[in-house]
Design a protein around this motif. Structure first.
Motif, PDB file in Angstrom:
ATOM      1  N   GLY A   1       0.804  -1.207   0.000  1.00  6.78           N
ATOM      2  CA  GLY A   1       0.000   0.000   0.000  1.00  6.78           C
ATOM      3  C   GLY A   1       0.840   1.261   0.000  1.00  6.78           C
ATOM      4  O   GLY A   1       2.038   1.250   0.200  1.00  6.78           O
TER       5      GLY A   1
ATOM      6  N   SER B   1       0.874   4.869   1.831  1.00  2.00           N
ATOM      7  CA  SER B   1       0.262   5.590   2.942  1.00  2.00           C
ATOM      8  C   SER B   1       1.009   6.906   3.182  1.00  2.00           C
ATOM      9  O   SER B   1       2.129   7.097   2.723  1.00  2.00           O
ATOM     10  CB  SER B   1       0.250   4.731   4.207  1.00  2.00           C
TER      11      SER B   1
ATOM     12  N   GLU C   1       1.864  10.254   6.013  1.00  2.00           N
ATOM     13  CA  GLU C   1       1.944  10.710   7.396  1.00  2.00           C
ATOM     14  C   GLU C   1       0.598  11.342   7.745  1.00  2.00           C
ATOM     15  O   GLU C   1      -0.022  11.996   6.909  1.00  2.00           O
ATOM     16  CB  GLU C   1       3.066  11.735   7.559  1.00  2.00           C
ATOM     17  N   ASP C   2       0.130  11.154   8.967  1.00  2.00           N
ATOM     18  CA  ASP C   2      -1.148  11.735   9.387  1.00  2.00           C
ATOM     19  C   ASP C   2      -1.139  13.244   9.193  1.00  2.00           C
ATOM     20  O   ASP C   2      -0.232  13.939   9.656  1.00  2.00           O
ATOM     21  CB  ASP C   2      -1.438  11.408  10.852  1.00  2.00           C
TER      22      ASP C   2
ATOM     23  N   LEU D   1       4.721  10.801   1.756  1.00  2.00           N
ATOM     24  CA  LEU D   1       4.595   9.343   1.716  1.00  2.00           C
ATOM     25  C   LEU D   1       5.483   8.714   2.780  1.00  2.00           C
ATOM     26  O   LEU D   1       6.498   9.282   3.173  1.00  2.00           O
ATOM     27  CB  LEU D   1       5.018   8.818   0.348  1.00  2.00           C
TER      28      LEU D   1
ATOM     29  N   ALA E   1      -8.574   7.490  -0.943  1.00  2.00           N
ATOM     30  CA  ALA E   1      -8.187   7.700   0.442  1.00  2.00           C
ATOM     31  C   ALA E   1      -9.386   7.485   1.340  1.00  2.00           C
ATOM     32  O   ALA E   1     -10.512   7.582   0.931  1.00  2.00           O
ATOM     33  CB  ALA E   1      -7.654   9.104   0.646  1.00  2.00           C
TER      34      ALA E   1
END
Length: 85
Positions: free
Chosen positions: A46, A48, A50-51, A56, A85
């Motif tokens: 996947g 993803s 960072e919050d 990335l 998302a």
């Protein structure tokens, strides 16, 4: 256009083995005429972020970096990126 299938088949042949070692699968997308019209890229792990950021992280970043490096050898190639998302 003329030669597109040959160009994409050459890309596939040159990139497939190395990309598969990295967890990146290439798949030929065939047109009605039986010629390769596109290459579909699928990645393990996947992609993803960072919050709260657009940076990335993890395996997804590593895979995209490796794919970008491989695609640099094909500057005429157009890519479409899709996801959710």
């Amino acid at each position: 256009g003329l030669g597109t299938g040959f160009y994409l088949n050459t890309m596939y042949d040159n990139m497939n083995e190395q990309m598969s070692k990295e967890g990146i699968a290439l798949e030929k997308q065939m047109g009605a005429n039986g010629e390769t019209e596109a290459l579909l890229v699928k990645m393990d792990g996947g992609i993803s972020f960072e919050d709260g950021k657009s940076d990335l992280k993890g395996k997804g970043k590593e895979n995209l970096d490796k794919l970008a490096e491989a695609l640099a050898a094909y500057p005429e190639t157009k890519i479409n990126i899709t996801g959710h998302a």
